[in-house]
Scaffold this active site. Sequence first.
Site, mmCIF file in Angstrom:
data_model
loop_
_atom_site.group_PDB
_atom_site.id
_atom_site.type_symbol
_atom_site.label_atom_id
_atom_site.label_comp_id
_atom_site.label_asym_id
_atom_site.label_seq_id
_atom_site.Cartn_x
_atom_site.Cartn_y
_atom_site.Cartn_z
ATOM 1 N N HIS A 1 3.718 1.655 -24.840
ATOM 2 C CA HIS A 1 3.575 0.400 -25.587
ATOM 3 C C HIS A 1 4.948 -0.174 -25.943
ATOM 4 C CE1 HIS A 1 1.861 -2.231 -28.841
ATOM 5 N NE2 HIS A 1 3.009 -1.946 -29.423
ATOM 6 N N GLU A 2 5.813 0.674 -26.453
ATOM 7 C CA GLU A 2 7.150 0.213 -26.860
ATOM 8 C C GLU A 2 7.959 -0.267 -25.658
ATOM 9 O OE1 GLU A 2 7.945 -0.346 -29.836
ATOM 10 O OE2 GLU A 2 6.165 0.569 -30.685
ATOM 11 N N HIS B 1 7.038 -3.761 -24.642
ATOM 12 C CA HIS B 1 7.711 -4.840 -25.390
ATOM 13 C C HIS B 1 9.054 -5.193 -24.746
ATOM 14 C CE1 HIS B 1 5.127 -5.469 -28.835
ATOM 15 N NE2 HIS B 1 5.212 -4.224 -29.281
ATOM 16 N N GLU C 1 1.584 -8.031 -28.884
ATOM 17 C CA GLU C 1 1.068 -6.677 -29.096
ATOM 18 C C GLU C 1 0.016 -6.322 -28.054
ATOM 19 O OE1 GLU C 1 2.407 -4.547 -30.771
ATOM 20 O OE2 GLU C 1 3.677 -5.737 -32.084
HETATM 21 ZN ZN LIG Z 1 4.027 -3.215 -30.761
#
Ligand SMILES: [Zn+2]
Length: 271
Positions: free
Chosen positions: A129-130, A133, A192
Amino acid sequence: MQNNSNKNVLLSLSALLLLIACATSPTGRSQLEFFPSSQIAQMGKAAYQQIKQETPVSKDPQINRYIRCVANAITPLVPPLENGEQWEVTVFKADQANAFALPGGHIGIYTGLLSVAENADQLAAVIGHEIGHVIAEHANARMSTQYATQAGLQLIQALAGVPGSATGQQLMALMGVGAQVGIILPFSRAQESEADILGLRYMAQAGFDPRQSIQLWRNMLAADGGRKPPEFLSTHPSEKARISELEQHLPQALDIYQQALSEGRRPKCKP
Ligand SMILES: [Zn+2]
């Protein structure tokens, strides 16, 4: 007439800004990207150094080995960073269940995360997830949006002939990186969601079970509300909404996972 030509300059300037600044994210969303990636990466590095100075770094060899094992399984398979930058992982000694990744490939994992991410697959979901980004240049988009709002306000004031408002020249100056723009801003809900979808793909292609991402968010949901981590708190979709979205993308991720397994990718990262 002078006023009119000023207006023309401002209008073409704003059109130009939009033209050069609109980029397409990995999942096909279009987003503003005003700033050169190299500049954003530099800001990411500076912020990382600062966090390292302010937060104790974990020297625990076992925890470091475990977290690096997961991160190192994922990073070689994601799109390369600009300018040959390499991913860097730091484990911070802090009770928060938090993690972040800054532009330029700087990953930070807080030891408190290990109380929520209960196995390597769940840890991979967070790290994926990171990384999502960073790959999707969300920091650039976030700063650009904030910047556009400020510049846009000045533009409107100038066009309306508000006394003391910005001239074309001042707007040009504004296009340089304003010191007032911070690198660490909360992400939007759309960002997100995108990081979730990218993260699911990244963990699966490295041979981590994408179904565990759903369990991770269930754990987050169950975690004590008062101790909710900053990054995950930001403007996150509710955990329930995000779980149903992850479930939607799960079949595709499972295909990628099966493929990874058949190619012999099954990282053995032991907590
Ligand atoms: Zn996030």
